[in-house]
Motif scaffolding. Structure first.
Motif, PDB file in Angstrom:
ATOM      1  N   GLN A 329       0.811  -1.224   0.000  1.00 46.12           N
ATOM      2  CA  GLN A 329       0.000   0.000   0.000  1.00 46.12           C
ATOM      3  C   GLN A 329       0.841   1.268   0.000  1.00 46.12           C
ATOM      4  OE1 GLN A 329      -2.453  -0.734   3.491  1.00 46.12           O
ATOM      5  NE2 GLN A 329      -4.214  -1.121   2.181  1.00 46.12           N
ATOM      6  N   PHE A 330       2.135   1.167   0.298  1.00 52.05           N
ATOM      7  CA  PHE A 330       2.916   2.402   0.373  1.00 52.05           C
ATOM      8  C   PHE A 330       4.327   2.290  -0.205  1.00 52.05           C
ATOM      9  CE2 PHE A 330       4.045   0.024   4.154  1.00 52.05           C
ATOM     10  CZ  PHE A 330       5.394   0.234   4.285  1.00 52.05           C
ATOM     11  N   ARG A 331       4.873   1.070  -0.374  1.00 54.93           N
ATOM     12  CA  ARG A 331       6.294   0.940  -0.712  1.00 54.93           C
ATOM     13  C   ARG A 331       6.629   1.527  -2.085  1.00 54.93           C
ATOM     14  NH1 ARG A 331       5.862  -5.623  -1.312  1.00 54.93           N
ATOM     15  NH2 ARG A 331       4.664  -5.589  -3.254  1.00 54.93           N
ATOM     16  N   ASP A 332       5.685   1.485  -3.032  1.00 61.77           N
ATOM     17  CA  ASP A 332       5.989   2.042  -4.353  1.00 61.77           C
ATOM     18  C   ASP A 332       5.854   3.564  -4.364  1.00 61.77           C
ATOM     19  OD1 ASP A 332       3.283   2.067  -4.098  1.00 61.77           O
ATOM     20  OD2 ASP A 332       2.850   1.384  -6.131  1.00 61.77           O
ATOM     21  N   ARG A 333       5.524   4.155  -3.221  1.00 60.08           N
ATOM     22  CA  ARG A 333       5.487   5.611  -3.124  1.00 60.08           C
ATOM     23  C   ARG A 333       6.635   6.152  -2.280  1.00 60.08           C
ATOM     24  NH1 ARG A 333       1.602   6.457  -0.154  1.00 60.08           N
ATOM     25  NH2 ARG A 333       0.339   4.578  -0.073  1.00 60.08           N
ATOM     26  N   LEU A 334       7.633   5.305  -1.986  1.00 58.35           N
ATOM     27  CA  LEU A 334       8.814   5.767  -1.261  1.00 58.35           C
ATOM     28  C   LEU A 334       9.881   6.217  -2.241  1.00 58.35           C
ATOM     29  CD1 LEU A 334       9.177   2.851   1.361  1.00 58.35           C
ATOM     30  CD2 LEU A 334       7.978   5.031   1.653  1.00 58.35           C
ATOM     31  N   GLN A 335      10.598   7.268  -1.907  1.00 55.22           N
ATOM     32  CA  GLN A 335      11.712   7.719  -2.732  1.00 55.22           C
ATOM     33  C   GLN A 335      12.791   8.325  -1.850  1.00 55.22           C
ATOM     34  OE1 GLN A 335      12.458   7.403  -6.127  1.00 55.22           O
ATOM     35  NE2 GLN A 335      14.394   8.031  -5.186  1.00 55.22           N
ATOM     36  N   ILE A 336      14.000   7.781  -1.961  1.00 58.40           N
ATOM     37  CA  ILE A 336      15.121   8.313  -1.193  1.00 58.40           C
ATOM     38  C   ILE A 336      15.596   9.626  -1.811  1.00 58.40           C
ATOM     39  CG2 ILE A 336      17.482   7.857  -0.407  1.00 58.40           C
ATOM     40  CD1 ILE A 336      15.322   6.063   0.855  1.00 58.40           C
ATOM     41  N   VAL A 337      15.897  10.600  -0.958  1.00 58.75           N
ATOM     42  CA  VAL A 337      16.460  11.882  -1.404  1.00 58.75           C
ATOM     43  C   VAL A 337      17.783  12.100  -0.672  1.00 58.75           C
ATOM     44  CG1 VAL A 337      16.163  14.384  -1.475  1.00 58.75           C
ATOM     45  CG2 VAL A 337      14.191  12.874  -1.830  1.00 58.75           C
ATOM     46  N   ALA A 338      18.833  12.322  -1.414  1.00 60.52           N
ATOM     47  CA  ALA A 338      20.139  12.620  -0.818  1.00 60.52           C
ATOM     48  C   ALA A 338      20.215  14.116  -0.548  1.00 60.52           C
ATOM     49  CB  ALA A 338      21.254  12.197  -1.769  1.00 60.52           C
ATOM     50  N   GLY A 339      20.210  14.459   0.739  1.00 52.70           N
ATOM     51  CA  GLY A 339      20.272  15.870   1.092  1.00 52.70           C
ATOM     52  C   GLY A 339      21.675  16.300   1.450  1.00 52.70           C
ATOM     53  N   MET A 340      21.948  17.588   1.272  1.00 46.35           N
ATOM     54  CA  MET A 340      23.219  18.164   1.717  1.00 46.35           C
ATOM     55  C   MET A 340      24.431  17.456   1.100  1.00 46.35           C
ATOM     56  SD  MET A 340      21.854  20.316   3.972  1.00 46.35           S
ATOM     57  CE  MET A 340      23.038  20.789   5.204  1.00 46.35           C
TER      58      MET A 340
END
Length: 437
Positions: A329-340
């Motif tokens: 229900q949610f895993r395909d809406r996760l996205q990692i963002v590399a900050g800083m």
């Protein structure tokens, strides 16, 4: 027998219940209370003397094996008579399947003060709901709120109507980046939660939204729901009352997650935005859980390449793997963002980040299988569209002290593009198409 610690108790109970499963009625539930103590709940009557007699061997084995994490032997089993609402209890949506053997399933039910929302099934997304995006990080200082504010500005310049909700109630931030103090609305999010406890939420909704003064938005706009309003008199008193479930006359309280969904729905119906940005609280808190898994939002998970980041996300992902009944229900809406992202050796830094997250997804959320016709949730290490492949936000020294609402021209446009351009390019692809003007 040695001392039993929390880490071992569930496995001990599961092993014993499995050995005696054939003599247990229906689907037994391993019930763990607030202190971590364990009972076995059975959907049967305690008047069944034949059953009670058959449980003696399991009690003799399990009671000493659980050590401090059990009740007295005479209270080890919980029957239908001991449950206030048996029909609801034995069919609870919070049951977590631990093991299936034959036609029986052994479930776990956790009695927790917090933490349930990380593994609760997602609510249905209604057709009227605009596209939502959650900005989440394990720790503060990874650029989460800044990216949310700048992306809102970028979207408004491109004619989108953007509603920004500051859900970092312990450390509000995105609201002050987008609203000057003299433009704060009368009420904020904490007001909605305390007023809704006494049935007055409809009074505050029309006065919870402020209009951002950032320049250049033209046909688009940014409207902001801050954590608190200009009439604030006792923020801490409200904050301490925000996270309660709402009691009802039926005995089943309205959860905090349901209350938040109700607030968002009212604001979305009132403002009619194209896009909603939710600046989540940092850390493994229930508020974060709701915004990441239960609101139908695309969740941007901010990360920096440190051991603390890996350990925190590994705890979370493993919890989903072990406990969540519907990760689809949610895993395909996760996205990692590399900050800083640092300037020095940035490519090597990003490769390390991508490989760490790939291993994490493989170990927890990616599916394995040999059926090539099945649609498995799985991605190759080098797949640039995979959720484990970070989207990049480049650190720029000029962003230190970023204050667009009071000093909108301090950071040149080319600096903003250099820092956020890669993120904009990919995130914009997720947006709904605007109607032709």
């Amino acid at each position: 027998m040695g001392i039993v610690v929390f880490n071992q108790a569930i496995e001990i109970a599961l092993c014993a219940v499995t050995q005696h499963l054939s003599s247990l009625p229906r689907n037994p539930i391993i019930l763990r209370d607030l202190r971590g103590r364990i009972r076995i709940a059975l959907d049967a009557s305690e008047e069944n003397e034949k059953l009670k007699k058959s449980l003696t061997k399991l009690a003799d084995q399990l009671h000493p094996a659980l050590g401090a994490f059990t009740y007295g032997k005479e209270h080890l089993f919980l029957f239908r008579e001991g449950v206030p609402d048996p029909k609801h209890f034995f069919k609870s949506a919070d049951l977590i399947p631990l093991k299936v053997e034959g036609k029986k399933t052994i479930y776990l039910l956790e009695r927790l003060v917090t933490g349930q929302d990380w593994v609760s099934p997602a609510d249905c997304v209604n057709d009227r709901q605009p596209q939502r995006f959650t900005f989440f990080g394990l720790k503060g200082g990874v650029g989460r709120s800044t990216v949310a504010a700048v992306w809102a500005w970028h979207l408004a310049r491109n004619k989108y109507k953007v509603l920004v909700v500051d859900l970092d109630l312990e450390s509000p931030g995105v609201g002050s980046m987008l609203l000057p103090n003299d433009k704060l609305p009368e009420f904020g999010i904490v007001d909605w939660f305390v007023e809704s406890m006494v049935g007055q939420e409809a009074l505050v909704v029309p006065a919870m939204v402020g209009k951002s003064t950032l320049p250049g938005t033209n046909e688009g706009w940014i409207r902001v729901v801050p954590a608190y309003g200009r009439g604030e008199t006792d923020y801490m008193a409200k904050l301490s009352r925000c996270y309660q479930d709402l009691p009802t006359s039926s005995g089943r309280p309205v959860s905090w997650a349901d209350r938040l969904e109700r607030m968002l729905d009212a604001l979305e119906q009132q403002e009619r935005p194209d896009v909603v940005l939710l600046d989540s609280r940092a850390g493994l808190h229930d508020i974060s859980a709701v915004t990441v898994t239960r609101l139908g939002a695309t969740a941007f998970l901010f990360a920096i390449h440190t051991p603390q980041t890996w350990m925190g996300y590994r705890h979370l992902f493993r919890h989903w793997q072990q406990r969540h009944t519907r990760p689809d229900q949610f895993r395909d809406r996760l996205q990692i963002v590399a900050g800083m992202i640092p300037d020095l050796d940035a490519d090597h830094y990003l490769e390390g980040l991508r490989e760490e997250f790939y291993r994490l997804f493989v170990d927890t959320l990616y599916e394995e299988g040999t059926d090539e016709t099945a649609a498995l949730f799985n991605f190759d290490l080098n797949d640039r569209s995979a959720p484990h492949t970070p989207w990049n936000v480049r650190w720029q020294i000029a962003l230190q002290g970023f204050d667009p609402v009071n000093r909108p021209n301090r950071v040149p446009e080319q600096i903003l593009q250099a820092a956020f351009g890669e993120f904009f390019e990919r995130a914009d692809l997720l947006l709904p198409q605007l109607p032709a003007s």
